[in-house]
Write an enzyme that holds these catalytic residues in place. Structure first.
Site, PDB file in Angstrom:
ATOM      1  N   ASP A 124      -0.437  -1.472   9.046  1.00 52.61           N
ATOM      2  CA  ASP A 124      -0.188  -2.431   7.955  1.00 52.61           C
ATOM      3  C   ASP A 124       0.744  -1.810   6.926  1.00 52.61           C
ATOM      4  O   ASP A 124       1.146  -2.477   5.971  1.00 52.61           O
ATOM      5  CB  ASP A 124      -1.521  -2.816   7.275  1.00 52.61           C
ATOM      6  CG  ASP A 124      -1.331  -3.895   6.223  1.00 52.61           C
ATOM      7  OD1 ASP A 124      -0.748  -4.946   6.571  1.00 52.61           O
ATOM      8  OD2 ASP A 124      -1.727  -3.693   5.061  1.00 52.61           O
TER       9      ASP A 124
ATOM     10  N   HIS B 120       1.958  -4.894   5.068  1.00 49.55           N
ATOM     11  CA  HIS B 120       1.167  -4.545   3.884  1.00 49.55           C
ATOM     12  C   HIS B 120       0.435  -5.773   3.343  1.00 49.55           C
ATOM     13  O   HIS B 120       0.524  -6.091   2.150  1.00 49.55           O
ATOM     14  CB  HIS B 120       2.063  -3.921   2.808  1.00 49.55           C
ATOM     15  CG  HIS B 120       1.325  -2.936   1.946  1.00 49.55           C
ATOM     16  ND1 HIS B 120       1.869  -1.755   1.521  1.00 49.55           N
ATOM     17  CD2 HIS B 120       0.070  -2.948   1.433  1.00 49.55           C
ATOM     18  CE1 HIS B 120       0.995  -1.091   0.791  1.00 49.55           C
ATOM     19  NE2 HIS B 120      -0.113  -1.798   0.724  1.00 49.55           N
TER      20      HIS B 120
ATOM     21  N   THR C  83      -4.034   1.387   7.816  1.00 46.41           N
ATOM     22  CA  THR C  83      -3.904   0.342   6.785  1.00 46.41           C
ATOM     23  C   THR C  83      -3.887   1.007   5.407  1.00 46.41           C
ATOM     24  O   THR C  83      -4.112   0.348   4.401  1.00 46.41           O
ATOM     25  CB  THR C  83      -5.084  -0.660   6.833  1.00 46.41           C
ATOM     26  OG1 THR C  83      -6.304   0.065   6.694  1.00 46.41           O
ATOM     27  CG2 THR C  83      -5.097  -1.443   8.121  1.00 46.41           C
TER      28      THR C  83
ATOM     29  N   ARG D 298      -1.629   4.070   4.000  1.00 47.92           N
ATOM     30  CA  ARG D 298      -0.347   4.377   3.355  1.00 47.92           C
ATOM     31  C   ARG D 298       0.601   4.915   4.422  1.00 47.92           C
ATOM     32  O   ARG D 298       0.215   5.816   5.190  1.00 47.92           O
ATOM     33  CB  ARG D 298      -0.617   5.410   2.252  1.00 47.92           C
ATOM     34  CG  ARG D 298       0.560   5.755   1.415  1.00 47.92           C
ATOM     35  CD  ARG D 298       1.031   4.599   0.559  1.00 47.92           C
ATOM     36  NE  ARG D 298       2.191   4.970  -0.215  1.00 47.92           N
ATOM     37  CZ  ARG D 298       3.290   4.234  -0.298  1.00 47.92           C
ATOM     38  NH1 ARG D 298       3.385   3.100   0.359  1.00 47.92           N
ATOM     39  NH2 ARG D 298       4.292   4.631  -1.037  1.00 47.92           N
TER      40      ARG D 298
ATOM     41  N   ILE E  53     -13.131   1.730   1.190  1.00 49.09           N
ATOM     42  CA  ILE E  53     -12.688   0.961   2.364  1.00 49.09           C
ATOM     43  C   ILE E  53     -13.236   1.578   3.652  1.00 49.09           C
ATOM     44  O   ILE E  53     -13.713   0.867   4.546  1.00 49.09           O
ATOM     45  CB  ILE E  53     -11.149   0.877   2.378  1.00 49.09           C
ATOM     46  CG1 ILE E  53     -10.664   0.085   1.159  1.00 49.09           C
ATOM     47  CG2 ILE E  53     -10.649   0.256   3.677  1.00 49.09           C
ATOM     48  CD1 ILE E  53      -9.169   0.160   0.888  1.00 49.09           C
TER      49      ILE E  53
HETATM   50  P1  NAD Z   1     -11.228   5.649  -2.235  1.00 49.87           P
HETATM   51  O1  NAD Z   1     -10.659   6.502  -3.295  1.00 49.87           O
HETATM   52  O2  NAD Z   1     -12.478   4.865  -2.497  1.00 49.87           O
HETATM   53  O3  NAD Z   1     -11.516   6.545  -0.929  1.00 49.87           O
HETATM   54  C1  NAD Z   1     -10.627   7.491  -0.435  1.00 49.87           C
HETATM   55  C2  NAD Z   1     -11.447   8.522   0.352  1.00 49.87           C
HETATM   56  O4  NAD Z   1     -10.528   9.439   0.943  1.00 49.87           O
HETATM   57  C3  NAD Z   1     -12.397   9.344  -0.543  1.00 49.87           C
HETATM   58  O5  NAD Z   1     -13.699   9.348   0.009  1.00 49.87           O
HETATM   59  C4  NAD Z   1     -11.790  10.726  -0.523  1.00 49.87           C
HETATM   60  O6  NAD Z   1     -12.760  11.762  -0.633  1.00 49.87           O
HETATM   61  C5  NAD Z   1     -11.103  10.729   0.830  1.00 49.87           C
HETATM   62  N1  NAD Z   1     -10.109  11.762   0.959  1.00 49.87           N
HETATM   63  C6  NAD Z   1      -9.381  12.395   0.004  1.00 49.87           C
HETATM   64  N2  NAD Z   1      -8.622  13.343   0.559  1.00 49.87           N
HETATM   65  C7  NAD Z   1      -8.865  13.312   1.896  1.00 49.87           C
HETATM   66  C8  NAD Z   1      -8.385  14.065   2.988  1.00 49.87           C
HETATM   67  N3  NAD Z   1      -7.522  15.052   2.825  1.00 49.87           N
HETATM   68  N4  NAD Z   1      -8.857  13.753   4.212  1.00 49.87           N
HETATM   69  C9  NAD Z   1      -9.767  12.771   4.398  1.00 49.87           C
HETATM   70  N5  NAD Z   1     -10.261  12.028   3.391  1.00 49.87           N
HETATM   71  C10 NAD Z   1      -9.805  12.299   2.148  1.00 49.87           C
HETATM   72  O7  NAD Z   1     -10.037   4.707  -1.778  1.00 49.87           O
HETATM   73  P2  NAD Z   1     -10.160   3.292  -1.045  1.00 49.87           P
HETATM   74  O8  NAD Z   1     -10.289   2.233  -2.070  1.00 49.87           O
HETATM   75  O9  NAD Z   1     -11.138   3.383   0.065  1.00 49.87           O
HETATM   76  O10 NAD Z   1      -8.678   3.169  -0.456  1.00 49.87           O
HETATM   77  C11 NAD Z   1      -8.255   4.012   0.603  1.00 49.87           C
HETATM   78  C12 NAD Z   1      -6.770   3.849   0.789  1.00 49.87           C
HETATM   79  O11 NAD Z   1      -6.510   2.523   1.270  1.00 49.87           O
HETATM   80  C13 NAD Z   1      -5.973   3.927  -0.509  1.00 49.87           C
HETATM   81  O12 NAD Z   1      -5.679   5.246  -0.807  1.00 49.87           O
HETATM   82  C14 NAD Z   1      -4.762   3.121  -0.180  1.00 49.87           C
HETATM   83  O13 NAD Z   1      -3.775   3.981   0.322  1.00 49.87           O
HETATM   84  C15 NAD Z   1      -5.192   2.185   0.924  1.00 49.87           C
HETATM   85  N6  NAD Z   1      -5.153   0.769   0.567  1.00 49.87           N
HETATM   86  C16 NAD Z   1      -4.352  -0.046   1.300  1.00 49.87           C
HETATM   87  C17 NAD Z   1      -4.284  -1.407   1.027  1.00 49.87           C
HETATM   88  C18 NAD Z   1      -3.448  -2.342   1.856  1.00 49.87           C
HETATM   89  O14 NAD Z   1      -3.208  -3.479   1.447  1.00 49.87           O
HETATM   90  N7  NAD Z   1      -2.971  -1.931   3.026  1.00 49.87           N
HETATM   91  C19 NAD Z   1      -5.056  -1.919  -0.035  1.00 49.87           C
HETATM   92  C20 NAD Z   1      -5.877  -1.060  -0.757  1.00 49.87           C
HETATM   93  C21 NAD Z   1      -5.920   0.284  -0.448  1.00 49.87           C
END
Ligand code: NAD
Length: 366
Positions: free
Chosen positions: A258, A295, A232, A234, A155
Site C-alpha cells: 500500500d 496508500h 502497509t 511505509r 495496527i
Molecule cells: P505504533 O507506534 O502504535 O506501533 C509501531 C510499533 O513498531 C511499536 O510497537 C514499536 O515498538 C515498533 N517498532 C519500533 N521500532 C521497531 C523495529 N525496529 N522493529 C520492529 N518493530 C519496531 O504505530 P501504528 O499506529 O501501529 O502504525 C504503524 C505504522 O503504520 C506507522 O508507522 C505508519 O508507517 C503506518 N501507517 C500506514 C497507514 C496507511 O495508510 N498505509 C496509516 C497509518 C499508519
C-alpha cells in the site's frame, strides 16, 4: 486560527469543514503540496496543516517561520517528512494525529493478503472479460500458516487479532514486546527466526534509520521460498529493487503493497493520462503476483473524520495555550531511533515489557 491546509483533496476538505463547525478556525484550502516553491502560500496564516507527501524540510520550516507561522498541524501520525529539530529551533509547534483508525489499516492489510493470495485482482478482470478459467488463480489456505508481524503497536496488534480468527500461527518481532499481544497467541521471536519460519511477513513498524530497508536482499535470502510480503506501513521499509529480484527468482510468491519508496511522485494523483517515468514501479506492475494500492489503507470514513477532528482540536488547544498531548518534540522522537536494529536480531529483551506507542510513532502514516 488562520490555517493554510496543503495537499487538500475534496475528501479532506469535507472532513475538515465538518470538524471545523465545532472549532471555528479560518481554513484556506490549497491543492498544492507544501514544498519550497509553495511555502509562500502560507503567508498571512498562523498555522499550516500538512499531509504525508508534503516536504517540510529545513528550508520550508525557515520560510514558514519567517512568515509568522507558529503551528504545524499534521493530518498524519508519521512525521519523518518534517524537520522537527528546525521547527523547534524556530519556535514552530508540531502536532500530529497519533491514531485515527488502526482498524482501517489492519483491515486493509488483511484484505491485501487475501486478495493477492487468491488473485482477486486478476479474477475480477477475467470475469468481466468473459474468461472463467481458474489457471493462475491458485492460492493457499491462510489457516495454520505462519504469519510474522514486524511491529506490534496499534495496527500490528489488530492485525494479529484478525489473523488469529483465520487460524494463523502468529510470530512477531518488536523491540518492545507487548503482553496483550502474547494473549492473542503471538510468539515473539528475533527477525532471523521470523524470516526462516514464516509464510507471510507483514510490516507494521515505523520508518526509522533502523527499519529503513528492513526487507532487503539479505533479509530475503533468509526467508522461505514463496514467502508473501505485505507492506502497509511505509515504502522505504522495503528495498524495491531487492524485492523485484526476489519476485523474479520466485523467492517471493506474493507481494502486496500500500506504500512505495518513491510514492511521493505518484500516489494521491490521477496520472492515468500521463507516462509513468518510474521504471522500478512500472516493473512491479508487470508481476501477476503483485498487488499495489496507492496508500489507501487509512482511507475509511471513520479515519477521515477522526483525522479532521484531531487536526483541528490540536490547533484549538494551541490557540488556548494548552497542550493537546500530540506535540512532537526532538526528545520524543529519539527513544525510538535507538531501538530495534535491522540485521541484529533481538528477540525479547529480558524483562522489558515496556510498550510506549507514543514514543514509537516516528513512521510515516496515511
Ligand atoms: P505504533 O507506534 O502504535 O506501533 C509501531 C510499533 O513498531 C511499536 O510497537 C514499536 O515498538 C515498533 N517498532 C519500533 N521500532 C521497531 C523495529 N525496529 N522493529 C520492529 N518493530 C519496531 O504505530 P501504528 O499506529 O501501529 O502504525 C504503524 C505504522 O503504520 C506507522 O508507522 C505508519 O508507517 C503506518 N501507517 C500506514 C497507514 C496507511 O495508510 N498505509 C496509516 C497509518 C499508519
Amino acid at each position: 486560527m488562520r490555517i493554510a491546509v496543503y495537499s487538500t483533496k475534496p475528501y479532506d476538505r469535507k472532513a475538515l469543514e465538518e470538524a471545523n463547525e465545532r472549532h471555528g478556525h479560518e481554513l484556506t484550502f490549497l491543492e498544492a503540496r507544501l514544498q519550497e516553491n509553495t511555502a509562500a502560500l502560507a503567508d498571512g496564516h498562523d498555522a499550516v496543516c500538512a499531509f504525508v507527501n508534503d516536504q517540510i524540510g529545513t528550508e520550508v520550516v525557515h520560510e514558514l517561520a519567517d512568515q509568522g507561522v507558529e503551528l504545524l498541524t499534521l493530518r498524519s501520525a508519521g512525521f519523518n517528512h518534517v524537520d522537527v529539530d528546525a521547527a523547534t529551533e524556530r519556535g514552530i509547534t508540531v502536532v500530529r494525529v497519533p491514531a485515527y483508525s488502526p482498524y482501517a489499516v489492519a483491515e486493509h492489510t488483511v484484505g491485501l493478503m487475501i486478495a493477492v493470495n487468491r488473485r482477486l485482482h486478476r479474477a475480477y478482470n477475467r470475469v468481466r472479460d468473459g474468461n472463467f478459467a481458474l489457471e493462475g488463480l491458485l492460492g493457499f489456505d491462510l489457516r495454520s500458516k505462519r504469519v510474522g508481524i514486524i511491529g506490534t503497536g496499534r495496527i500490528g496488534q489488530i492485525t494479529a487479532r484478525i489473523l488469529r480468527g483465520f487460524g494463523c500461527s502468529l510470530r512477531a518481532y518488536d523491540p518492545y514486546p507487548n503482553d496483550e499481544v502474547r494473549d492473542y497467541g503471538v510468539r515473539y521471536v528475533d527477525l532471523d527466526t521470523m524470516f526462516a519460519e514464516c509464510d507471510v511477513i507483514t510490516l507494521h513498524c515505523p520508518l526509522t534509520p533502523d527499519t529503513h530497508h528492513i526487507i532487503d536482499e539479505e533479509a530475503l535470502s533468509k526467508m522461505k521460498d514463496g514467502v508473501m510480503i505485505v507492506n502497509t506501513s511505509r515504502g522505504p521499509l522495503v528495498d524495491t529493487v531487492a524485492v523485484i529480484e526476489g519476485l523474479k527468482s520466485g523467492k517471493i510468491g506474493n507481494l502486496a503493497l500500500d506504500v512505495y519508496e518513491e510514492e511521493g511522485d505518484l500516489f494521491f494523483e490521477d496520472l492515468s493520462d500521463k507516462v509513468i517515468t518510474d521504471d522500478v514501479f512500472s516493473r512491479l506492475l508487470t508481476f501477476p503476483n503483485v498487488l499495489i494500492t496507492a496508500h489507501q489503507a487509512f482511507f475509511t470514513q471513520e479515519a477521515l473524520s477522526n483525522i479532521g477532528e484531531t487536526t483541528l482540536s490540536n490547533a484549538s488547544a494551541y490557540a488556548r495555550g494548552d497542550r493537546s498531548g500530540n506535540e512532537i518534540t526532538p526528545e520524543n522522537i529519539r527513544p525510538n531511533r535507538r531501538e530495534g536494529s535491522h540485521g541484529a536480531p533481538q528477540g525479547e529483551p529480558e524483562g522489558d515489557q515496556h510498550h510506549d506507542a507514543e514514543h514509537t510513532g516516528a513512521g510515516q502514516t496515511g
